[in-house]
Design an enzyme around this catalytic site. Structure first.
Site, short mmCIF file in Angstrom:
data_model
loop_
_atom_site.label_atom_id
_atom_site.label_comp_id
_atom_site.label_asym_id
_atom_site.label_seq_id
_atom_site.Cartn_x
_atom_site.Cartn_y
_atom_site.Cartn_z
N LYS A 140 -6.54 -2.94 5.84
CA LYS A 140 -5.09 -3.20 5.74
C LYS A 140 -4.87 -4.37 4.77
O LYS A 140 -5.77 -4.71 4.00
CB LYS A 140 -4.52 -3.48 7.13
CG LYS A 140 -4.55 -2.25 8.03
CD LYS A 140 -3.63 -1.17 7.52
CE LYS A 140 -3.68 0.08 8.34
NZ LYS A 140 -2.92 1.18 7.73
N ASP B 129 -0.13 -0.66 13.04
CA ASP B 129 0.31 -1.97 12.54
C ASP B 129 0.58 -2.96 13.67
O ASP B 129 0.78 -4.15 13.42
CB ASP B 129 1.57 -1.81 11.68
CG ASP B 129 1.27 -1.08 10.38
OD1 ASP B 129 0.10 -1.03 9.97
OD2 ASP B 129 2.23 -0.53 9.78
N GLY C 178 0.83 -1.20 0.00
CA GLY C 178 0.00 0.00 0.00
C GLY C 178 0.86 1.25 0.00
O GLY C 178 0.52 2.26 -0.64
C1 S3P Z 1 2.51 3.39 6.34
C2 S3P Z 1 1.39 3.93 6.90
C3 S3P Z 1 0.33 3.14 7.54
C4 S3P Z 1 0.80 1.75 7.89
C5 S3P Z 1 1.55 1.11 6.76
C6 S3P Z 1 2.77 1.94 6.41
C7 S3P Z 1 3.50 4.27 5.69
O1 S3P Z 1 -0.76 3.03 6.66
O2 S3P Z 1 -0.30 0.93 8.25
O3 S3P Z 1 1.96 -0.20 7.11
O4 S3P Z 1 4.63 3.81 5.42
O5 S3P Z 1 3.17 5.43 5.45
P1 S3P Z 1 -1.90 4.17 6.56
O6 S3P Z 1 -1.27 5.40 6.11
O7 S3P Z 1 -2.89 3.66 5.57
O8 S3P Z 1 -2.47 4.26 7.94
#
Ligand code: S3P
Length: 426
Positions: free
Chosen positions: A340, A313, A92
């Protein structure tokens, strides 16, 4: 993967791998900076390798050998059109951050990822990027990847984000580098601030005031060296293990303890954990420490509100700890867990139930009545690395055998996880 209850305390010293969020950003920001960026303690997990592969496809030379990376950056306007679709794999962070950069290019791209990525909401970046004048489209029309991005001129905006998400914030700030005026993002609660810290380190003008971050456009970004701290999200599994197994004492070296990421430590301190922070220092704006963790009988806690983004996380492993702690733990305001790598609210609830834990899912979290012995069970990871690791740790205190199916997905963020766990059992 079959695991059994440990009959001996966990002891020893461990250096957990580099932080995933920081490793991604170092490759991305190095690629759009001028000259060489040297990354040490890079996380060579599948997610960060997806980021490297995307930037290689846009003409950036990146040399990677284990956790050492050299990025030959070409500056803000140095990327070239890829000849194929960009594959973000399971990541993501890759998908959402790269979309901000791609929106400001002079070429078009299509990006996609695995089955999980193709189900995750991208409307949260499509909305602000469109407000900036960006042209980004969900090809299936369902607000998910594959995404087609046609690079164009972007306008600076002030975006009031409905979610506390570092991926959304970072996407908009990165698009802001290519905009015609300042861009700012206000969040409902502060999410991890690695983008703000690292963009400043590379020479951008970034200011943060409370829950608002602002970036000025068209900076002259210069390659730099980045020493990636250990990932607190990876350390959390061994913190939990040492806290749960009687007689344990484990030293975790060089762990990132950035205050926007340390909610897990705060939660376990509140539950009665005995953890000492040693050798505290700051590297490139990021706080680090060695963590000396000793077995501690824990009690339940409440986790909610602004604390949630600081341990988002770590909620799966926190739920495992809560199952072994005396009393009730309530987790609220964590509806983000549903979107997630898997629906972590549903999967934690059903999997902990199958181990005999009293757990109830709520709309935005879970209620766990802890303290009863856990029973071994067959747990499917659902290809979610954090589910696999959480239940590998639960197995340490569960009666009988615990079988984790599709356990190899730990490669996403922690390829040496099972080896590191075995080393503490010796
Ligand atoms: C992350 C932000 C978080 C986290 C992901 C890594 C990042 O997600 O859960 O594992 O590196 O910016 P979200 O921004 O969707 O909360």
């Amino acid at each position: 993967m079959i695991l059994t209850k440990t009959l001996t305390p966990l002891r020893g010293e461990l250096t957990v791998p580099g932080d995933k969020s920081i490793s991604h950003r170092a490759v991305m920001f190095g690629s759009i900076s001028e000259g060489l960026t040297e990354i040490t303690n890079f996380l060579p997990g599948a997610d960060c390798l997806s980021t490297i592969s995307c930037f290689r496809k846009m003409g950036i030379e990146i040399e990677q050998s284990a956790n050492h990376v050299l990025v030959h950056g070409k500056g803000l306007h140095g990327l070239s059109a890829p000849s194929e679709i960009l594959d973000c794999g399971n990541s993501g962070t890759t998908t959402r951050l790269i979309s901000g950069i791609l929106s400001g290019q002079t070429f078009s791209t299509t990006l996609t990822g695995d089955a999980s990525i193709q189900k995750r909401p991208m409307g949260r970046i499509i909305t602000p990027l469109s407000m900036m004048g960006g042209q980004i489209e969900s090809l299936a029309g369902n607000g998910c990847a594959p995404l087609k991005i046609t690079g164009t001129t972007l306008h600076g905006i002030h975006y009031q984000s409905p979610v506390a998400s570092a991926q959304v914030k970072s996407c908009v700030l990165l698009a802001g580098l290519y905009a015609d005026a300042a861009t700012s993002v206000t969040e409902p609660a502060l999410s991890r601030n690695h983008t703000e810290l690292m963009l400043s380190h590379f020479g951008a003008t970034v200011t943060s005031e409370g829950v608002t971050a602002t970036v000025l456009p068209d900076p002259h970004l210069i390659g730099s060296s980045i020493q990636v701290p250990g990932d607190i999200s990876s350390a959390a599994y061994f913190i939990a293990a040492a806290l749960m197994v009687p007689g344990s004492e484990v030293l975790l070296k060089n762990v990132g303890v950035n205050p926007t990421r340390d909610g897990f430590l705060k939660a376990v301190f509140d539950m009665g954990a005995d953890i000492t922070l040693l050798n505290q220092s700051i590297q490139g704006g990021e706080a680090t420490a060695d963590l000396l963790v000793r077995y501690s009988p824990l009690h339940g806690t409440v986790v909610e509100g602004a604390m949630i983004p600081t341990l988002i996380d770590e909620i799966p492993i926190l739920a495992v700890l809560a199952a072994t702690a005396e009393g009730t733990t309530v987790i609220r305001d964590a509806q983000e867990l549903k979107v997630k790598e898997s629906n972590r609210l549903d999967i934690m609830t059903s999997s902990l139930s199958s181990m005999g834990v009293s757990i109830t899912a709520t709309d935005d979290g879970m209620i766990i009545d802890g303290g009863k012995p856990l029973q071994g069970a067959v747990i499917d990871s659902h290809l979610d690395h954090r589910i696999a690791m959480s239940f590998a740790i639960a197995s340490l205190v569960a009666e009988g055998e615990t079988e984790i199916t599709r356990a190899d997905c730990v490669d996403i963020s922690y390829p040496e996880f099972y080896g590191h766990l075995a080393s503490l059992k010796e």
